[in-house]
Design a protein around this motif. Structure first.
Motif, PDB file in Angstrom:
ATOM      1  N   UNK A   1       0.901  -0.888  -0.034  1.00  0.00           N
ATOM      2  CA  UNK A   1       0.026   0.000   0.038  1.00  0.00           C
ATOM      3  C   UNK A   1       0.782   1.286   0.006  1.00  0.00           C
ATOM      4  N   UNK A   2       1.988   1.063  -0.818  1.00  0.00           N
ATOM      5  CA  UNK A   2       3.078   2.366  -0.916  1.00  0.00           C
ATOM      6  C   UNK A   2       3.128   2.934  -2.050  1.00  0.00           C
ATOM      7  N   UNK A   3       3.542   3.942  -2.286  1.00  0.00           N
ATOM      8  CA  UNK A   3       3.803   4.648  -3.789  1.00  0.00           C
ATOM      9  C   UNK A   3       4.885   3.535  -4.178  1.00  0.00           C
ATOM     10  N   UNK A   4       4.759   3.708  -5.989  1.00  0.00           N
ATOM     11  CA  UNK A   4       6.030   2.798  -6.399  1.00  0.00           C
ATOM     12  C   UNK A   4       7.134   3.458  -6.395  1.00  0.00           C
ATOM     13  N   UNK A   5       8.036   2.652  -6.839  1.00  0.00           N
ATOM     14  CA  UNK A   5       9.455   3.077  -6.760  1.00  0.00           C
ATOM     15  C   UNK A   5       9.856   4.372  -7.843  1.00  0.00           C
ATOM     16  N   UNK A   6       8.877   4.508  -8.845  1.00  0.00           N
ATOM     17  CA  UNK A   6       9.124   5.772  -9.593  1.00  0.00           C
ATOM     18  C   UNK A   6       8.313   7.026  -9.092  1.00  0.00           C
ATOM     19  N   UNK A   7       7.662   6.668  -7.744  1.00  0.00           N
ATOM     20  CA  UNK A   7       7.063   7.835  -7.055  1.00  0.00           C
ATOM     21  C   UNK A   7       5.456   7.984  -7.532  1.00  0.00           C
TER      22      UNK A   7
END
Length: 929
Positions: free
Chosen positions: A518-524
């Motif tokens: 449930x977190x942002x992706x690595x690319x933001x």
RNA sequence: GCGGAUAUGGCGUAAUUGGUAGCCGCGCCAGAUUUAGGAUCUGGUGCCGAAAGGCGUGAGGGUUCGAGUCCCCCUAUCCGCACCA
């Protein structure tokens, strides 16, 4: 049978549930009444005794209205999308849906124990796809609409496109993000993408660049309260102000209607005032200032800057201009030799959030090098840049009048700029003269006028000489509608060629996809960037779907409409249901939603009204704000360095530390020593210094919170006293709208009352026994007095005094040993909204076959209440001395006679003559000597 | 700073809306009953005073025959909004 509340309450709750006693349907033969509670966010902590306060009040009112013959809609549901569940999910990996469902179940269990008359068949949850389908639907409608200022309503955007094609937008008066003008030919020459961009300028739901708190390390936008000193609270990473492309709702277009609508609804003055403040209408003028030519760049269009002012009258006192650091004018005004300094200043303000700038009011600013020309006086004044001017209000530029504006005054003093007084006799040596009063001077053609006259004349001058225009500004801003979160409604939006398009209505709902984290992706990108197959199929092509989700207020903005027709899969609400239920007659909830939910849902409702899908322009006719129930904390006093606790009265003799103690092991401020020792391991060996053999605790009023050990759980009260006692006690605590601390002291009194009430129906052997004898006049009088009082109290939401009225009634009947059916039966009905369980039990014991809910509220007979004789208080010089009994229909002459014949009168007259005798019929006699 | 609200016994509060201030409940006091009570019932309880009486609705002033209530002016507390031009 003794009053066994546990048995009674369980029995009737089960029966009501099984027989669907509270199920509501449209009934054209009955008048409708819609009673609504603000639906709860199901938090993990469950309900405490403060939460049900409003629910109890609305429940009483609903039951009362039903007894009065109304068809009452009284639903309940859950505002189930939101941050806490998502935060919990991030920490534990548990899906927010799982925790939300669990919390809802717990809430339901707690609510059910309180005997509410909700129609649970109408329950809604904002996180269920069947529900948020209609949130998405409304969003699509907003995307497909624009706001016509002339018609004062939202209209389909297709209409707009037609006008653009035939005549451009020259003639139109539309709410927009930015004023742009084009002809039909220009419109037609634009590419599809360019046209879409122009339409975005007008849509009610639109995508635009907005300033936000952006944290690069966390890859998310943060709310103002999540940022302190330019660092994120979580992690301590730097946060910057950044313009980001975000969805917004054009709430500002509705500012005037939101303001006007307040006049038509019954809300508390303070709440209306808060909304008026928030909308912030101010009348003034936009005035163009020419930039001093030789210092400008050569673009002729940029030779003006426009300011907004409510004090056009003070224009002769303008000694400088100020731009917000973010203002578009900055680039036009700044001179090459000042540029470095200006850039440095702007960079320094960028690091601070708007909130910090407000908190820290140090005067700061920088000279731009440019000058502007006062259109009234022709004078040349310097243009400054300072963060005390906000980019988001007016034009982001002001004319500074230091003599009559305190902020300009401070700025002028700090940078040593001239200050010219404009009002005769005003003293500006210490501070500015901001009041809109006095006679103008130093102001050319405005000299000699009063301030209001001068404002009017200056505004007319501006308009007549084409120096600008008369303008109304609102503080209300458009609502930023996207969040980089998972646990919210997905947008019904996909992207083609970088431009957003709405999905087809038949494809709704767009369901929230599964993600691995449930977190942002690595690319933001937002969490939805992790979803597989997050595409929309259109014409055999896959288009990416929107990655943001909607904010918390999306789901709560139209839930009251959905309750009218909760299972409808064809529309938000059928017109039949909406025509019948219309809008909420009584809305009960906290005042904390004044500038959030209560603005947004009024806006949302007005939008749907413009669309023609609903019948009423305002969603909530009457609104009552229940007060907060605060916690009442208890303290113990530990002697420092020991494990010995000293009672409150003796604590000053020792050096002690105050510690919170769980209020549940304290009774009337007396500590239960055994339970205290068992409470925490370190207290097992505790010793006590008592007073009078008891340990008295200190107390204080604080927020009700787990960490302060002052949370009182309604379930515990229900087990020891019963739901009916809890309901009565919460009402008895004081006026509904007042905030008050929860204090279990006193609940015994209310419980005792219910037992006394129970006893009226039972003989000394605890057997049910009522008499069929005809009631006495005196007994009827007690009953009818109570009916009258309780009815008027309920209608004015004075539930506390109706509880008192019941107590008086039962005391009086108890003293008369009255157990007559004809008295007790109506009494049971009027008490049942407050104490439905005992009401239902006694109602059935009285031999009634159907639920008391279907009874009718008894009428009272005023004739029974009229006295033949009235007690007249007799006063001398305004001081009441005694009373005399006089017939109700006595003439003034008779009243006078009776008073003067009374031997006490002679005593108080003491031989003096009466100067004046005042007789108020039925009330009082006052004799002036 | 602006705006809104509130102020009454030891405590929560009430007052027919300008007409006997303190209803109802808690607490306290006394009594009854009870082996016992954190149970039940009865009575009392604004303050001063032995009493007669006097004083009393945050402070001060005013209107009125009469003010908790209306007007003016302070004071305190709570809640909104807050560089909105």
């Amino acid at each position: 049978m003794e009053y066994n509340f546990l048995r009674i309450e369980e029995k009737w709750q089960k029966s009501w549930m099984q027989n669907r006693v509270y199920k509501t349907e449209i009934d054209p033969d009955k008048p409708k009444f819609y009673v609504l509670d603000m639906f709860p966010y199901p938090s993990g902590a469950g309900l405490h005794v403060g939460h049900p306060l409003g629910y109890i009040a609305s429940d009483i009112y609903s039951r009362y209205k039903r007894l009065k013959g109304f068809n009452v809609l009284h639903p309940m549901g859950y505002d189930a999308f939101g941050l806490p569940a998502e935060q919990y999910a991030i920490e534990t990996g548990q899906h927010p849906e799982v925790t939300t469902e669990k919390n809802i179940e717990r809430y339901r269990e707690q609510l059910d124990k309180l005997g509410f008359c909700f129609d649970w068949d109408r329950e809604v949850k904002t996180c269920s796809p069947e529900y948020y389908k209609w949130t998405q639907w409304a969003f699509i409608q907003m995307f497909q609409s624009y706001y016509c200022r002339d018609a004062q309503q939202s209209r389909p955007i297709a209409e707009l496109i037609q006008v653009f094609e035939t005549e451009g937008n020259q003639r139109l008066n539309i709410a927009c993000t930015e004023e742009i003008r084009f002809t039909a030919t220009e419109w037609k020459s634009k590419s599809e993408k360019e046209q879409q961009e122009i339409l975005m300028n007008y849509r009610i739901a639109y995508l635009a660049d907005t300033m936000v708190n952006w944290c690069p390390q966390l890859g998310t936008v943060l709310a103002n309260d999540e940022v302190v000193n330019g660092l994120s609270v979580r992690g301590g990473y730097p946060v910057e102000q950044r313009k980001m492309r975000q969805w917004s709702l054009r709430v500002s277009a509705y500012a005037q209607r939101l303001l006007d609508g307040l006049e038509t609804i019954e809300w508390s003055e303070s709440l209306k005032e808060t909304q008026k403040n928030w909308i912030g209408r101010s009348e003034g003028a936009e005035i163009r200032f020419q930039l001093a030519g030789e210092l400008c760049n050569n673009d002729l269009d940029s030779h003006f800057m426009t300011v907004f002012t409510t004090r056009a009258d003070t224009i002769f006192g303008v000694t400088f201009m100020v731009l917000a650091p973010e203002s578009n004018y900055v680039a036009q005004v700044v001179t090459p030799d000042c540029k470095a300094e200006v850039d440095a200043y702007i960079a320094s303000t960028k690091r601070r959030t708007e909130r910090e700038r407000i908190a820290d009011r140090k005067v700061s600013g920088v000279f731009s090098g440019g000058y502007a020309i006062n259109p009234f006086s022709g004078e040349k004044v310097p243009v400054w840049i300072s963060d005390y001017v906000l980019a988001g209000y007016g034009t982001g530029a002001i004319m500074a009048v230091p003599a009559h504006d305190s902020r300009d005054y401070l700025f002028a003093k700090h940078f040593d700029l001239p200050i010219i007084p404009l009002i005769e006799g005003c003293d500006i040596s210490k501070e500015s003269f901001d009041a809109k009063e006095g006679i103008m001077c130093n102001s050319g053609f405005l000299n000699g006028l009063t301030v209001p006259e001068a404002i009017q004349k200056a505004k007319e001058y501006v308009r007549n000489n084409n120096l600008g225009e008369i303008k109304v500004n609102y503080r209300l801003r458009d609502a930023i509608f996207s969040r980089q979160r998972y646990w919210g409604e997905p947008f019904p939006i996909y992207y083609r060629d970088g431009m957003p398009y709405t999905v087809a209505l038949e494809d709704l709902p767009i369901e929230l996809p599964e993600v691995d984290k449930f977190l942002p992706t690595e690319t933001g990108e937002p969490p939805l960037g992790r979803a597989k197959n997050w595409f929309y199929d259109s014409e055999n092509k896959k288009y990416p779907l929107e990655l943001n989700t909607m904010p918390g207020f999306a789901g709560s903005s139209a839930y009251y409409l959905r309750y009218m027709d909760p299972h409808n899969s064809e529309s938000l609400v059928s017109s039949e249901a909406n025509q019948y239920w219309r809008n909420v007659d009584l809305y009960i909830g906290g005042t904390e939603h004044a500038t959030g939910h209560l603005i947004y849902s009024r806006f949302w409702n007005k939008f749907l009204y413009d669309l023609g899908v609903i019948a009423e322009d305002e969603p909530f006719k009457k609104l009552v704000n229940q007060g907060m129930i605060q916690g009442r904390s208890n303290f113990v006093y530990r002697i420092n360095g020991t494990n010995t606790f000293v009672s409150l009265g003796l604590k000053d003799e020792y050096d002690t530390t105050e510690l919170h103690v769980d209020v549940n092991i304290v009774n009337n401020d007396i500590l239960d020593l055994k339970r205290f020792k068992a409470w925490k391991p370190e207290y097992e060996t505790a010793e006590f210094i008592l007073e009078d053999g008891e340990y008295r605790c200190g107390y204080g009023v604080e927020k009700m919170s787990k960490s302060l050990y002052n949370v009182v759980n309604p379930d515990d009260i229900v087990v020891t006293y019963g739901a009916d006692t809890l309901r009565l006690y919460e009402m008895f605590l004081g006026p509904l709208e007042q905030s008050k601390p929860w204090d279990t002291k006193g609940i015994d009194g209310v419980h005792r009352f219910l037992r006394k009430f129970w006893r009226l129906f039972h003989n000394d052997e605890h057997e049910f026994y009522v008499s069929d004898d005809a009631p006495l006049q005196s007994e009827l009088k007690i009953l009818h007095k109570t009916i009258k009082k309780v009815q008027s109290d309920i209608e004015s939401f004075s539930f506390n005094t109706s509880v008192s009225a019941f107590m008086i009634c039962v005391n009086e009947l108890g003293a008369l040993k009255c157990n007559k059916r004809q008295i007790l039966q109506p009494l049971t009905i009027i008490i049942s909204p407050f104490a439905p369980h005992i009401g239902e039990e006694l109602w059935r014991l009285l031999g009634n076959k159907t639920s008391i809910v279907d009874a009718s509220f008894p009428e009272y007979d005023d004739n029974l209440l009229v006295e033949n004789l009235i007690e007249y208080p007799v006063s001398f010089n305004g001081k009441t001395r005694f009373t005399v009994q006089i017939a109700i229909d006595a003439s003034e002459e008779t009243i006078k006679q009776t008073v003067f014949d009374n031997p006490q009168t002679q005593k108080f007259m003491n031989g003096k003559e009466a100067k004046k005798i005042i007789i108020v019929k039925g009330k009082i006699v006052n004799i002036v000597i």
